[in-house]
Write a protein that holds these residues in place. Structure first.
Motif, PDB file in Angstrom:
ATOM      1  N   TYR B 473       0.842  -1.194   0.000  1.00 42.19           N
ATOM      2  CA  TYR B 473       0.000   0.000   0.000  1.00 42.19           C
ATOM      3  C   TYR B 473       0.876   1.243   0.000  1.00 42.19           C
ATOM      4  CZ  TYR B 473      -3.233   3.558   1.806  1.00 42.19           C
ATOM      5  OH  TYR B 473      -3.986   4.691   1.977  1.00 42.19           O
ATOM      6  N   LYS B 474       0.675   2.080  -0.988  1.00 37.41           N
ATOM      7  CA  LYS B 474       1.486   3.298  -1.115  1.00 37.41           C
ATOM      8  C   LYS B 474       0.573   4.517  -1.158  1.00 37.41           C
ATOM      9  CE  LYS B 474       4.040   5.525  -4.854  1.00 37.41           C
ATOM     10  NZ  LYS B 474       4.673   5.296  -6.155  1.00 37.41           N
ATOM     11  N   PRO B 475       0.513   5.279  -0.067  1.00 39.59           N
ATOM     12  CA  PRO B 475      -0.312   6.490  -0.080  1.00 39.59           C
ATOM     13  C   PRO B 475       0.411   7.595  -0.847  1.00 39.59           C
ATOM     14  CG  PRO B 475       0.769   6.251   2.042  1.00 39.59           C
ATOM     15  CD  PRO B 475       1.229   5.102   1.203  1.00 39.59           C
ATOM     16  N   PHE B 476      -0.350   8.457  -1.495  1.00 37.04           N
ATOM     17  CA  PHE B 476       0.257   9.592  -2.187  1.00 37.04           C
ATOM     18  C   PHE B 476       0.304  10.785  -1.265  1.00 37.04           C
ATOM     19  CE2 PHE B 476      -1.474   7.364  -6.056  1.00 37.04           C
ATOM     20  CZ  PHE B 476      -0.249   6.823  -6.373  1.00 37.04           C
ATOM     21  N   ASP B 477       1.006  11.802  -1.718  1.00 38.07           N
ATOM     22  CA  ASP B 477       1.121  13.031  -0.943  1.00 38.07           C
ATOM     23  C   ASP B 477      -0.237  13.577  -0.577  1.00 38.07           C
ATOM     24  OD1 ASP B 477       3.733  13.270  -0.637  1.00 38.07           O
ATOM     25  OD2 ASP B 477       4.041  14.812  -2.145  1.00 38.07           O
ATOM     26  N   VAL B 478      -0.373  13.918   0.664  1.00 34.24           N
ATOM     27  CA  VAL B 478      -1.581  14.593   1.091  1.00 34.24           C
ATOM     28  C   VAL B 478      -1.254  16.090   1.066  1.00 34.24           C
ATOM     29  CG1 VAL B 478      -3.360  14.575   2.852  1.00 34.24           C
ATOM     30  CG2 VAL B 478      -1.811  12.646   2.648  1.00 34.24           C
ATOM     31  N   PRO B 479      -2.163  16.903   0.564  1.00 37.48           N
ATOM     32  CA  PRO B 479      -1.845  18.325   0.376  1.00 37.48           C
ATOM     33  C   PRO B 479      -1.318  19.016   1.631  1.00 37.48           C
ATOM     34  CG  PRO B 479      -3.965  17.794  -0.593  1.00 37.48           C
ATOM     35  CD  PRO B 479      -3.488  16.563   0.067  1.00 37.48           C
ATOM     36  N   ASP B 480      -1.895  18.718   2.791  1.00 40.68           N
ATOM     37  CA  ASP B 480      -1.458  19.439   3.984  1.00 40.68           C
ATOM     38  C   ASP B 480      -0.164  18.858   4.556  1.00 40.68           C
ATOM     39  OD1 ASP B 480      -2.889  17.132   4.612  1.00 40.68           O
ATOM     40  OD2 ASP B 480      -3.144  17.804   6.675  1.00 40.68           O
ATOM     41  N   ASN B 481       0.311  17.829   3.965  1.00 40.78           N
ATOM     42  CA  ASN B 481       1.534  17.201   4.448  1.00 40.78           C
ATOM     43  C   ASN B 481       2.539  17.203   3.312  1.00 40.78           C
ATOM     44  OD1 ASN B 481       3.027  16.072   6.375  1.00 40.78           O
ATOM     45  ND2 ASN B 481       1.839  14.178   6.526  1.00 40.78           N
ATOM     46  N   ARG B 483       5.463  17.620   0.538  1.00 38.20           N
ATOM     47  CA  ARG B 483       6.841  17.191   0.361  1.00 38.20           C
ATOM     48  C   ARG B 483       7.264  16.075   1.304  1.00 38.20           C
ATOM     49  NH1 ARG B 483       9.483  19.619  -3.270  1.00 38.20           N
ATOM     50  NH2 ARG B 483       9.098  21.765  -3.925  1.00 38.20           N
ATOM     51  N   GLN B 484       6.366  15.181   1.500  1.00 32.82           N
ATOM     52  CA  GLN B 484       6.749  14.053   2.334  1.00 32.82           C
ATOM     53  C   GLN B 484       7.473  13.029   1.496  1.00 32.82           C
ATOM     54  OE1 GLN B 484       5.216  10.963   4.576  1.00 32.82           O
ATOM     55  NE2 GLN B 484       3.759  12.297   5.608  1.00 32.82           N
ATOM     56  N   LEU B 485       8.329  12.317   2.132  1.00 29.58           N
ATOM     57  CA  LEU B 485       9.003  11.220   1.473  1.00 29.58           C
ATOM     58  C   LEU B 485       7.947  10.161   1.137  1.00 29.58           C
ATOM     59  CD1 LEU B 485      11.961  10.265   0.954  1.00 29.58           C
ATOM     60  CD2 LEU B 485      11.821   9.108   3.151  1.00 29.58           C
ATOM     61  N   THR B 486       7.903   9.736  -0.130  1.00 31.31           N
ATOM     62  CA  THR B 486       6.913   8.733  -0.514  1.00 31.31           C
ATOM     63  C   THR B 486       7.242   7.401   0.166  1.00 31.31           C
ATOM     64  OG1 THR B 486       6.908   9.818  -2.648  1.00 31.31           O
ATOM     65  CG2 THR B 486       5.718   7.747  -2.496  1.00 31.31           C
ATOM     66  N   GLN B 487       6.256   6.853   0.828  1.00 32.93           N
ATOM     67  CA  GLN B 487       6.473   5.612   1.572  1.00 32.93           C
ATOM     68  C   GLN B 487       5.464   4.559   1.140  1.00 32.93           C
ATOM     69  OE1 GLN B 487       6.484   6.599   5.884  1.00 32.93           O
ATOM     70  NE2 GLN B 487       6.721   8.692   5.180  1.00 32.93           N
ATOM     71  N   PHE B 488       5.763   3.317   1.484  1.00 36.82           N
ATOM     72  CA  PHE B 488       4.748   2.281   1.292  1.00 36.82           C
ATOM     73  C   PHE B 488       4.839   1.317   2.462  1.00 36.82           C
ATOM     74  CE2 PHE B 488       6.666  -1.822   0.033  1.00 36.82           C
ATOM     75  CZ  PHE B 488       7.993  -1.454  -0.106  1.00 36.82           C
ATOM     76  N   THR B 489       3.791   0.550   2.654  1.00 32.44           N
ATOM     77  CA  THR B 489       3.823  -0.435   3.728  1.00 32.44           C
ATOM     78  C   THR B 489       3.413  -1.785   3.174  1.00 32.44           C
ATOM     79  OG1 THR B 489       3.171  -0.927   5.979  1.00 32.44           O
ATOM     80  CG2 THR B 489       1.443  -0.036   4.547  1.00 32.44           C
ATOM     81  N   SER B 490       3.965  -2.802   3.768  1.00 32.34           N
ATOM     82  CA  SER B 490       3.756  -4.137   3.262  1.00 32.34           C
ATOM     83  C   SER B 490       4.090  -5.123   4.376  1.00 32.34           C
ATOM     84  CB  SER B 490       4.710  -4.322   2.070  1.00 32.34           C
ATOM     85  OG  SER B 490       4.554  -5.576   1.504  1.00 32.34           O
ATOM     86  N   PRO B 491       3.276  -6.170   4.559  1.00 32.65           N
ATOM     87  CA  PRO B 491       3.609  -7.132   5.621  1.00 32.65           C
ATOM     88  C   PRO B 491       4.741  -8.055   5.183  1.00 32.65           C
ATOM     89  CG  PRO B 491       1.628  -7.828   4.481  1.00 32.65           C
ATOM     90  CD  PRO B 491       2.043  -6.534   3.854  1.00 32.65           C
ATOM     91  N   GLU B 492       5.214  -8.859   6.099  1.00 34.75           N
ATOM     92  CA  GLU B 492       6.206  -9.885   5.754  1.00 34.75           C
ATOM     93  C   GLU B 492       5.611 -10.805   4.703  1.00 34.75           C
ATOM     94  OE1 GLU B 492       9.212 -10.243   6.759  1.00 34.75           O
ATOM     95  OE2 GLU B 492       9.423  -9.574   8.837  1.00 34.75           O
TER      96      GLU B 492
END
Lengths: 227, 614
Positions: B473-481, B483-492
């Motif tokens: 799951y990779k969320p995109f930039d939220v306007p109020d946040n 220039r955030q570093l793009t992150q994703f999450t994933s289980p083992e």
């Protein structure tokens, strides 16, 4: 020379040591120079933990500390283990500037590293006033006796010609490594420690040693080692 | 399947696009160059012309024209029978029918459909490369012997074996993905398998192809054959080539080549590479890269095994937000002038990152730069020896200047928690090392290390959806946040994806889904794909990109419900799964130097550049 060095675990984190001792602790900056793959990092690892591991090429420069106790003084070696790779040569002067001791290492089983060591020596000589730095020529990997390409005599005579000290070591077996460090320690203490302001005292919260930096001209160009 | 339609159109083709600086060349230029290519390269040019497709891209708007071109080719093809396309409200669902579901990706029927068309012409490059290799038999696989290239003398056995591989052996040809880097003069710089020297004539052939197409005012982009995709990427004076028999798309492979290029830039900077080759066209760049092959090897292994590269996002370790905040606070308190980034890493995943305020206003830290840093740390065990101080360029931040990186493990001898401090001042070692001492002290006081040691990645079972096996799951930039570093999450990855082969298989499925979603000709928003042993669903919206893997018997309705649950769970766990509010500090006491991270060093890097080595 036979004196057993006290083992210091985790050499880089010895901050509480030394201060409690009545003896003075002096900072010694030592730099390891030489071609890629001659065993600089292996020597450094021997100095630091007295163990041998096969290493990967060093990135940039590794910094280790090691405390050596002499009879009347304690020396805190700050060892700069430089990368032998050519891409880092432009920044190597950063590390050897202001060094009290420089070990120029070559591999006795690789003649070109011996040739390269001479280039390093020339480079060092350009920067140093004689007597301000202990320069030691080190022939490493004597365990590869069957592949030896550089004889003891050759190493010794190069050292004699240039007025350097010379030792052959084996980081793999640990031969002469501790002895080398101890000998360097004695030599540095004799030659530089005696001079006015030669070695600065190490304190718990030591900051950049500006003192020595000022005694040398800033570098104009970085590296003239390449052909 | 759409990709397969493409394959029919392009599978045999040489894809060429005009260089961006040129105006459209007359149509006959291409035709001429191609037929010339045929005359030179093909044993039988007439037959080839039937089966070789050229994709020319108009220069004025390469992306747009690419789309039109490809759409035409799609339209021209009869709709594939195995694919049913459904239009949904905001999404297009393309669903494989039952008969398609019984086929794995690797054995699509499209193969059968196009097999008849396939003559060996499509493989001409591969054949040429192989031929060149045979000619090299005399050269053998001796390691490099130049006295200037002293690296590799003391390398690990595993490393040696890759470099010493026999390039004439069948096993060498079987590798899933080859990567070659050469200079414009055709000098070998890097090969993933086998020594560059033994491959010099193979690389010569590659360069011949590149320059031949270039002489017709075109740029060679890719060559497709039955089993291999050859992708070319020209960056400045470097040419990067990937020969892959994985089923990845050209775009994905080109993206991976770009990572290789960036990693080289991270070690040498773009400016010095240009300068070097301006002065000496046939310079042997291996001199400067000697000893860094392992870093490139490590990068390519990561690219194959870590979805971060595919998603262009960083993976951070799930951490209670209170612990992450306290770690950030520790980093914030240990600063020094010219420090721009402080990063804590555990097991190759981010724990936290704090950054200098003014730097982040100018540019954001790109995920790719973080990947390169992580790879550098992972590829060098030497870091475990002590404290490291090394120049490093972050190519996406500024390709022409160096940062100075301080790297040290905080928990020797385990060496799992690593501190990375980036400064713009090359003299700052002692000051930065002092920061590390402060950080270490604070972490000891708060017992942070033992808390970090307990942290693990999470299991998909925590989501509580029975059919869900894995997701990204990779969320995109939220306007109020901003220039955030793009992150994703994933289980083992858990059973059935515990073996290396199965992990790779799942990743290949994800790569396939990703290529469908990001297809240039027909991007999709939602895709439900029934594979042989699992069912996958990928969904991209303006807020996130999601890839899920379900057990094979899941129904579409079930999957949709599961995704709703999953999204709810992620929302709930957000603070733990992501670095939510990256902390900033200001090191303005020396504004002239720190106002623009990196810029101040540009002068230095010029002075200190590699020209002096020439």
């Amino acid at each position: 020379m036979g004196e057993k060095l006290p083992r210091v675990p985790g050499g880089a984190r010895l901050h509480s040591d030394g201060l409690s001792r009545p003896v003075q602790t002096l900072r010694v900056k030592m730099v390891l120079l030489g071609s890629s793959g001659v065993g600089k990092s292996s020597l450094a690892l021997r100095f630091d933990k007295d163990e041998f591991r096969s290493t990967t090429p060093t990135v940039g420069c590794a910094y280790l500390t090691r405390v050596v106790h002499l009879s009347d003084v304690t020396l805190r070696f700050e060892i700069w283990d430089t990368a032998g790779q050519e891409k880092y040569h432009s920044i190597t002067p950063l590390y050897y500037r202001g060094a009290h001791a420089a070990l120029v290492v070559y591999d006795v089983s690789q003649r070109e590293t011996f040739v390269r060591a001479q280039v390093w020596l020339k480079e060092l000589e350009k920067q140093y006033i004689p007597g301000s730095t202990v320069i030691w020529l080190v022939g490493n990997k004597v365990d590869r006796a069957q592949d030896r390409q550089v004889s003891v005599q050759e190493g010794q005579s190069l050292a004699n010609d240039r007025g350097l000290l010379f030792t052959e070591t084996s980081a793999l077996l640990g031969d002469q490594v501790c002895e080398l460090l101890l000998a360097v320690a004695h030599r540095v203490h004799e030659c530089i420690g005696a001079q006015q302001g030669g070695l600065s005292e190490w304190q718990e919260t030591a900051h950049v040693d500006l003192h020595r930096r000022d005694t040398f001209n800033p570098f104009v160009s970085c590296c003239k080692v390449g052909p | 399947m759409e990709r397969d339609n493409h394959q029919e159109g392009e599978a045999q083709g040489v894809k060429i696009c005009d260089p961006p600086c040129e105006s459209n060349p007359p149509a006959d230029t291409l035709a001429t160059s191609l037929s010339l290519l045929g005359n030179h390269m093909f044993p039988d040019p007439v037959e080839r012309n039937n089966s070789t497709t050229v994709n020319k891209q108009e220069l004025s708007n390469p992306i747009l024209s690419d789309v039109t071109e490809e759409e035409k080719s799609v339209d021209a093809e009869p709709q594939s029978n195995q694919v049913t396309k459904l239009e949904a409200e905001e999404a297009e669902i393309s669903e494989c029918q039952n008969n398609a579901s019984s086929q794995t990706l690797d054995e699509g029927t499209e193969d059968a459909a196009t097999d008849n068309d396939r003559s060996d012409s499509g493989e001409f490059v591969v054949a040429m490369l192989a031929k060149a290799k045979l000619e090299e038999q005399g050269i053998g696989v001796k390691g490099r012997s130049s006295p200037l290239l002293e690296a590799g003398i003391q390398e690990s056995p595993a490393f040696m074996s890759h470099r010493d591989e026999d390039v004439t052996a069948e096993s060498w040809r079987q590798h899933r993905k080859h990567v070659f880097v050469l200079s414009e003069a055709g000098k070998p710089i890097y090969s993933r398998y086998g020594s560059e020297e033994a491959l010099s004539s193979t690389m010569g052939v590659m360069m011949a192809l590149v320059s031949f197409v270039q002489s017709g005012d075109n740029i060679i982009r890719s060559v497709y054959s039955a089993e291999h995709t050859v992708v070319f990427l020209q960056k400045g004076p470097l040419v990067l080539v990937c020969v892959s028999n994985s089923r990845q798309t050209e775009q994905q492979l080109r993206g991976e080549l770009l990572y290789v290029y960036y990693q080289i830039i991270s070690m040498l900077t773009q400016a010095s590479i240009s300068r070097i080759f301006e002065h000496k066209k046939n310079y042997d760049l291996r001199r400067l890269l000697a000893g860094s092959e392992k870093i490139l090897d490590g990068l390519l292994n990561l690219v194959d095994s870590d979805p971060s590269f595919l998603l262009a996002a960083v993976h951070c370790l799930p951490l209670a937000s209170s612990l992450r905040d306290s770690l950030s606070q520790i980093l914030l308190k240990a600063i020094t002038p010219n420090l721009v980034f402080s990063i804590l890493i555990a097991n190759n995943q981010l724990l936290t990152i704090v950054q200098e305020k003014t730097v982040i206003e100018d540019a954001r830290l790109e995920p790719a730069d973080v990947h390169l840093l992580l790879n550098l740390i992972g590829a060098s065990s030497a870091f475990q020896a002590g404290e490291i101080w090394t120049p490093i360029c972050l190519p996406l931040f500024n390709p022409d200047c160096y940062f100075y990186a301080y790297i040290s493990y905080l928990d020797p001898p385990e060496c799992t928690v690593c501190l990375l401090l980036l400064s713009t001042d090359k003299e700052a070692f002692y000051a930065v090392a002092e920061c590390k001492r402060k950080i270490e002290e604070a972490m000891t006081a708060q017992n942070s290390l033992s808390l970090i040691a307990k942290v693990q990645s999470y299991s998909v079972s925590q989501v509580g959806v029975s059919d869900l096996r894995h997701f990204m799951y990779k969320p995109f930039d939220v306007p109020d946040n901003y220039r955030q570093l793009t992150q994703f999450t994933s289980p083992e990855m858990e059973a059935p994806y515990s073996s290396e082969e199965e992990k790779m298989r799942l990743l290949d499925l994800y790569r396939y889904m990703h290529s469908r979603i990001h297809s240039t000709s027909r991007p999709l928003k939602l895709i439900y794909h029934v594979a042989e042993r699992e069912t996958l669903l990928a969904w991209v919206t303006s807020k996130f990109e999601l890839y899920t893997c379900f057990s094979p018997l899941v129904t579409k309705a079930c999957a949709i419900t599961a995704i709703t649950k999953l999204l709810r769970w992620i929302k709930k766990e957000e603070d733990r799964l992501f670095i939510r509010y990256p902390q900033k500090y200001s090191t303005t006491p020396n504004p002239s130097k720190s106002s623009r991270g990196g810029k101040s060093d540009q002068q230095d890097s010029t002075e200190n550049g590699f020209l002096s080595l020439l």
